[in-house]
Motif scaffolding. Sequence first.
Motif, PDB file in Angstrom:
ATOM      1  N   GLU A   1      46.183  67.351  84.290  1.00  0.00           N
ATOM      2  CA  GLU A   1      47.246  66.586  83.619  1.00  0.00           C
ATOM      3  C   GLU A   1      48.672  66.449  84.354  1.00  0.00           C
ATOM      4  O   GLU A   1      49.607  65.800  84.211  1.00  0.00           O
ATOM      5  CB  GLU A   1      47.500  66.665  82.070  1.00  0.00           C
ATOM      6  CG  GLU A   1      46.027  66.275  81.632  1.00  0.00           C
ATOM      7  CD  GLU A   1      46.215  64.613  81.298  1.00  0.00           C
ATOM      8  OE1 GLU A   1      46.718  64.030  80.332  1.00  0.00           O
ATOM      9  OE2 GLU A   1      46.011  63.813  82.228  1.00  0.00           O
ATOM     10  N   LEU A   2      49.146  67.789  84.754  1.00  0.00           N
ATOM     11  CA  LEU A   2      50.431  68.046  85.247  1.00  0.00           C
ATOM     12  C   LEU A   2      50.421  67.672  86.681  1.00  0.00           C
ATOM     13  O   LEU A   2      51.518  67.717  87.320  1.00  0.00           O
ATOM     14  CB  LEU A   2      50.758  69.672  85.168  1.00  0.00           C
ATOM     15  CG  LEU A   2      51.137  70.122  83.780  1.00  0.00           C
ATOM     16  CD1 LEU A   2      51.500  71.745  83.979  1.00  0.00           C
ATOM     17  CD2 LEU A   2      52.256  69.539  82.994  1.00  0.00           C
ATOM     18  N   GLY A   3      49.427  67.515  87.236  1.00  0.00           N
ATOM     19  CA  GLY A   3      49.225  67.333  88.719  1.00  0.00           C
ATOM     20  C   GLY A   3      49.248  68.497  89.470  1.00  0.00           C
ATOM     21  O   GLY A   3      49.631  68.415  90.666  1.00  0.00           O
ATOM     22  N   ALA A   4      48.804  69.698  88.930  1.00  0.00           N
ATOM     23  CA  ALA A   4      48.898  70.897  89.564  1.00  0.00           C
ATOM     24  C   ALA A   4      47.694  71.758  89.881  1.00  0.00           C
ATOM     25  O   ALA A   4      47.577  72.687  90.375  1.00  0.00           O
ATOM     26  CB  ALA A   4      49.890  71.895  88.572  1.00  0.00           C
ATOM     27  N   LEU A   5      46.504  70.913  89.450  1.00  0.00           N
ATOM     28  CA  LEU A   5      45.281  71.415  89.768  1.00  0.00           C
ATOM     29  C   LEU A   5      44.831  71.473  91.469  1.00  0.00           C
ATOM     30  O   LEU A   5      44.922  70.108  91.566  1.00  0.00           O
ATOM     31  CB  LEU A   5      44.024  70.925  88.951  1.00  0.00           C
ATOM     32  CG  LEU A   5      42.656  71.411  89.210  1.00  0.00           C
ATOM     33  CD1 LEU A   5      42.712  72.651  88.360  1.00  0.00           C
ATOM     34  CD2 LEU A   5      41.750  70.315  88.545  1.00  0.00           C
ATOM     35  N   PRO A   6      44.931  72.647  92.098  1.00  0.00           N
ATOM     36  CA  PRO A   6      44.808  72.494  93.617  1.00  0.00           C
ATOM     37  C   PRO A   6      43.924  71.653  94.191  1.00  0.00           C
ATOM     38  O   PRO A   6      43.970  70.820  95.265  1.00  0.00           O
ATOM     39  CB  PRO A   6      44.501  73.978  94.026  1.00  0.00           C
ATOM     40  CG  PRO A   6      45.061  74.861  92.699  1.00  0.00           C
ATOM     41  CD  PRO A   6      44.886  73.982  91.756  1.00  0.00           C
ATOM     42  N   SER A   7      42.557  71.471  93.401  1.00  0.00           N
ATOM     43  CA  SER A   7      41.406  70.724  94.120  1.00  0.00           C
ATOM     44  C   SER A   7      41.344  69.288  93.712  1.00  0.00           C
ATOM     45  O   SER A   7      40.616  68.679  94.461  1.00  0.00           O
ATOM     46  CB  SER A   7      40.031  71.359  93.518  1.00  0.00           C
ATOM     47  OG  SER A   7      39.952  71.169  92.127  1.00  0.00           O
ATOM     48  N   LEU A   8      42.301  68.898  92.871  1.00  0.00           N
ATOM     49  CA  LEU A   8      42.115  67.540  92.419  1.00  0.00           C
ATOM     50  C   LEU A   8      43.570  66.850  92.039  1.00  0.00           C
ATOM     51  O   LEU A   8      44.215  67.214  91.210  1.00  0.00           O
ATOM     52  CB  LEU A   8      41.076  67.572  91.272  1.00  0.00           C
ATOM     53  CG  LEU A   8      40.288  66.127  90.965  1.00  0.00           C
ATOM     54  CD1 LEU A   8      39.579  65.699  91.984  1.00  0.00           C
ATOM     55  CD2 LEU A   8      39.629  66.315  89.698  1.00  0.00           C
ATOM     56  N   GLU A   9      43.556  65.653  92.662  1.00  0.00           N
ATOM     57  CA  GLU A   9      44.969  64.904  92.642  1.00  0.00           C
ATOM     58  C   GLU A   9      44.720  64.092  91.145  1.00  0.00           C
ATOM     59  O   GLU A   9      43.792  63.826  90.924  1.00  0.00           O
ATOM     60  CB  GLU A   9      45.057  64.005  93.532  1.00  0.00           C
ATOM     61  CG  GLU A   9      46.579  63.177  93.204  1.00  0.00           C
ATOM     62  CD  GLU A   9      46.592  62.403  94.509  1.00  0.00           C
ATOM     63  OE1 GLU A   9      47.653  61.529  94.442  1.00  0.00           O
ATOM     64  OE2 GLU A   9      45.742  62.374  95.528  1.00  0.00           O
ATOM     65  N   HIS A  10      45.806  64.423  90.350  1.00  0.00           N
ATOM     66  CA  HIS A  10      45.758  63.664  89.126  1.00  0.00           C
ATOM     67  C   HIS A  10      45.491  62.251  89.371  1.00  0.00           C
ATOM     68  O   HIS A  10      45.812  61.464  90.114  1.00  0.00           O
ATOM     69  CB  HIS A  10      47.201  63.551  88.428  1.00  0.00           C
ATOM     70  CG  HIS A  10      47.307  62.977  87.139  1.00  0.00           C
ATOM     71  ND1 HIS A  10      47.836  61.775  86.890  1.00  0.00           N
ATOM     72  CD2 HIS A  10      47.019  63.484  85.990  1.00  0.00           C
ATOM     73  CE1 HIS A  10      47.808  61.678  85.622  1.00  0.00           C
ATOM     74  NE2 HIS A  10      46.994  62.638  84.841  1.00  0.00           N
TER      75      HIS A  10
END
Length: 348
Positions: free
Chosen positions: A273-282
């Motif tokens: 939700e923050l846009g901070a998951l390395p593997s998957l763009e929000h």
Amino acid sequence: MPGYATGRDLPGARAVDERDGDLDADVEFWGLLYLDPLLELRLLASESAAPAELAPGARPPGEDISAAALTLTSDARLRGLLEEAGTGDDFAAAVAAVLTAPDCRRFLRDPAAQDPAAVLARAFLAEAVRRRTGQEGPAPALDGTARDEAVVRITELLPGAAGPGTHRGPVTRKVKRTAGRLALGLASAQAVKRRSALTDAAHPAAGDVLLYLSRGAAIREAIAEAVRTAEPPVVLLAHSLGGIASLDLLVLRALPEVALLVTVGSQAPFLYELGALPSLEHGSPLPAHVPRWLNVYDRRDLLSYLGAGVFPGRVDDIAVDSRQPFPLSHSAYWSNPELYRVLAGELP
């Protein structure tokens, strides 16, 4: 924060009946007792009238209950409950520390109307938890249900119990009234203590996440190697940061041998939700090759987040209740029988 205003990853407020509200109050009160195990004793002692003079030869008030407290660990059933609660090694020292504290001695000068057995039981267990959590090493998995059962058993073993069925939770009406009158005075000091405790509990997890975000490839590769050496079907069971790394790995790489991902107390939906998951763009969906995902959370664990609202149709959120306040709730999953019942029904 892309999309985070939706709060889809947050365990939402739910309708609660009066019993749920009482349980929440009990859990919160335990949080205060873990910081100050003598708090309830002190509150009740402050309301006591001056003790009457003793008749010649009479035993001082509280002497019988103090003597009985020193023999508690001889009870096999209580020892088992203490082990389940994760406090067995620290309990005897905790009892001695509480009984010799000035606040406890003042409390025991006039214990007749204060349900002393239950009050002391909570103080003993809170002090044992405080000692256990103060030790170096990984955060302990302490079970709140076993703790509550130990309170009941201690009240059965000590003289002065108010009677069966009266010890479900720590907050008696008298303590609620007293705490209410002293709330303003307690709030500032307890808030400082709680802030310190919460910061101490959260900063290792936050530091781990930051380390992962900067050097996550090596962690993902270690998980991939463990998957390669396991016999299919593989279940990835991961706690906290491990859930982030496992999800990232499964998004970035198709691993058909993994039949199930189980995250426990994970921040993966929050990072997405923050846009901070390395593997998957929000805003991007989970790839089709990601296996079935069970996400176990505890609404009392402030480091656990929901996945079903973030990835509709791809995540099953499963609630458990540790009966522990945060931060203990973040590590209490592993001592909670609910988790193992969930796993027993889901493992391939």
